[in-house]
Write an enzyme that holds these catalytic residues in place. Structure first.
Site, short mmCIF file in Angstrom:
data_model
loop_
_atom_site.label_atom_id
_atom_site.label_comp_id
_atom_site.label_asym_id
_atom_site.label_seq_id
_atom_site.Cartn_x
_atom_site.Cartn_y
_atom_site.Cartn_z
N LYS A 114 36.47 34.51 39.94
CA LYS A 114 37.59 35.07 40.68
C LYS A 114 37.99 34.12 41.82
O LYS A 114 37.25 33.18 42.15
CB LYS A 114 37.19 36.44 41.21
CG LYS A 114 36.95 37.47 40.09
CD LYS A 114 36.53 38.82 40.66
CE LYS A 114 36.39 39.87 39.58
NZ LYS A 114 36.05 41.21 40.15
N TYR A 140 43.38 44.82 33.79
CA TYR A 140 42.79 45.96 34.53
C TYR A 140 43.55 47.26 34.25
O TYR A 140 43.67 48.11 35.12
CB TYR A 140 42.79 45.65 36.03
CG TYR A 140 41.70 44.70 36.46
CD1 TYR A 140 40.37 44.88 36.08
CD2 TYR A 140 41.97 43.62 37.32
CE1 TYR A 140 39.36 44.02 36.49
CE2 TYR A 140 40.97 42.75 37.74
CZ TYR A 140 39.67 42.95 37.33
OH TYR A 140 38.67 42.11 37.75
N PHE A 192 42.08 51.43 44.98
CA PHE A 192 41.93 50.02 45.34
C PHE A 192 42.74 49.09 44.44
O PHE A 192 42.73 47.87 44.63
CB PHE A 192 40.45 49.62 45.29
CG PHE A 192 39.78 49.84 43.95
CD1 PHE A 192 39.92 48.91 42.93
CD2 PHE A 192 39.02 50.98 43.72
CE1 PHE A 192 39.32 49.10 41.70
CE2 PHE A 192 38.41 51.17 42.48
CZ PHE A 192 38.56 50.24 41.47
N THR A 243 28.55 45.86 39.97
CA THR A 243 29.90 45.69 40.54
C THR A 243 29.85 45.61 42.06
O THR A 243 30.56 44.80 42.67
CB THR A 243 30.79 46.88 40.12
OG1 THR A 243 30.79 46.98 38.69
CG2 THR A 243 32.22 46.71 40.62
N ASN A 280 33.81 40.12 44.78
CA ASN A 280 32.54 40.02 44.05
C ASN A 280 32.46 38.85 43.06
O ASN A 280 31.68 38.88 42.11
CB ASN A 280 32.17 41.36 43.41
CG ASN A 280 33.21 41.84 42.41
OD1 ASN A 280 34.19 41.15 42.17
ND2 ASN A 280 32.97 43.01 41.83
N HIS A 337 34.07 38.01 37.10
CA HIS A 337 34.36 39.08 36.14
C HIS A 337 33.55 38.85 34.87
O HIS A 337 33.40 37.71 34.43
CB HIS A 337 35.84 39.10 35.76
CG HIS A 337 36.12 39.98 34.56
ND1 HIS A 337 36.26 41.34 34.66
CD2 HIS A 337 36.23 39.68 33.24
CE1 HIS A 337 36.46 41.85 33.46
NE2 HIS A 337 36.45 40.86 32.57
N GLU A 377 40.13 41.48 25.96
CA GLU A 377 40.37 40.56 27.08
C GLU A 377 40.53 39.12 26.60
O GLU A 377 41.37 38.38 27.12
CB GLU A 377 39.22 40.67 28.09
CG GLU A 377 39.21 42.02 28.81
CD GLU A 377 37.99 42.22 29.69
OE1 GLU A 377 37.17 41.28 29.82
OE2 GLU A 377 37.85 43.33 30.25
P1 IDP Z 1 33.28 45.26 37.00
O1 IDP Z 1 34.05 44.06 37.50
O2 IDP Z 1 31.84 45.19 37.43
O3 IDP Z 1 33.44 45.49 35.52
P2 IDP Z 1 35.12 47.48 37.40
O4 IDP Z 1 34.72 48.88 37.70
O5 IDP Z 1 35.64 47.17 36.05
O6 IDP Z 1 33.85 46.55 37.75
O7 IDP Z 1 36.17 47.05 38.51
C1 IDP Z 1 36.88 45.86 38.37
C2 IDP Z 1 36.92 45.17 39.71
O8 IDP Z 1 37.66 45.97 40.62
C3 IDP Z 1 35.58 44.95 40.40
O9 IDP Z 1 34.88 43.83 39.93
C4 IDP Z 1 36.01 44.78 41.84
O10 IDP Z 1 36.56 43.48 42.05
C5 IDP Z 1 37.14 45.80 41.93
N1 IDP Z 1 36.65 47.08 42.42
C6 IDP Z 1 35.99 48.03 41.72
N2 IDP Z 1 35.70 49.09 42.50
C7 IDP Z 1 36.20 48.81 43.72
C8 IDP Z 1 36.22 49.51 44.97
O11 IDP Z 1 35.71 50.63 45.11
N3 IDP Z 1 36.83 48.88 46.02
C9 IDP Z 1 37.40 47.65 45.90
N4 IDP Z 1 37.41 46.96 44.75
C10 IDP Z 1 36.80 47.52 43.68
MG MG Z 2 35.10 46.05 34.41
#
Ligand code: IDP
Ligand code: MG
Length: 149
Positions: free
Chosen positions: A20, A60, A68, A102, A123, A126, A137
């Protein structure tokens, strides 16, 4: 030899991994690629791009109603991404373990997020979360011709 591994079911499994914008900015591209190479996975696709918002909204699509979501799109368009396809036995599940939870606060030390991040909104990386999701994807981010066999 190694080539006979390709006869084992699931060995040609593929997943989408993306560094990212924060990960690119912080110079983690090499570190992340090295972890996947050393683990034993094979790189079959690689590109660097500034992601169009339309592509991210498809990527997404399941998160569109999350509070968010607007800040997620802002984050993901804040700089270039390095998007990769990695191949190998159980790569989808194993790469989720390598990437970590996550939420970096929950991600174990030794995982990419556990080692390099502190907040869920930054974070670093991805990883696809299912074989079906990975196929969707990969088709979104790569043309068939861009993937090596
Ligand atoms: P993942 O990346 O571990 O698969 P997902 O639930 O698919 O997690 O969420 C996609 C991305 O959205 C996360 O990696 C993170 O960057 C962002 N994200 C998820 N939950 C939150 C949140 O509660 N606050 C802010 N960003 C979030
Ligand atoms: Mg995900």
């Amino acid at each position: 030899g190694y080539s006979s591994m390709s006869g084992i079911p699931g060995v040609r499994e593929r997943t989408l991994i993306a560094v990212k914008p924060d990960g690119v900015h912080r110079r983690f591209v090499g570190e992340i690629m090295q972890r996947f190479e050393r683990k034993g996975f094979k790189l079959v696709g690689l590109k660097m791009l500034q992601a169009p918002e339309e592509l991210l909204s498809q990527h997404y699509q399941d998160l569109r109603r999350k509070p968010f979501y607007p800040s997620l799109l802002q984050y993901m368009t804040s700089g270039p991404l390095v998007v990769m396809v990695w191949e190998g036995h159980n790569v989808v599940r194993t790469s989720r373990v390598m990437v970590g939870d996550t939420n970096p606060a929950e991600a174990h030390a030794g995982t990419i997020r556990g080692d390099f991040s502190i907040h869920i909104s930054r974070n670093v990386v991805h990883a696809s979360d299912s074989v079906e999701g990975a196929q969707r994807e990969i088709q979104l981010w790569f043309h068939g011709k861009e993937l090596m066999d």
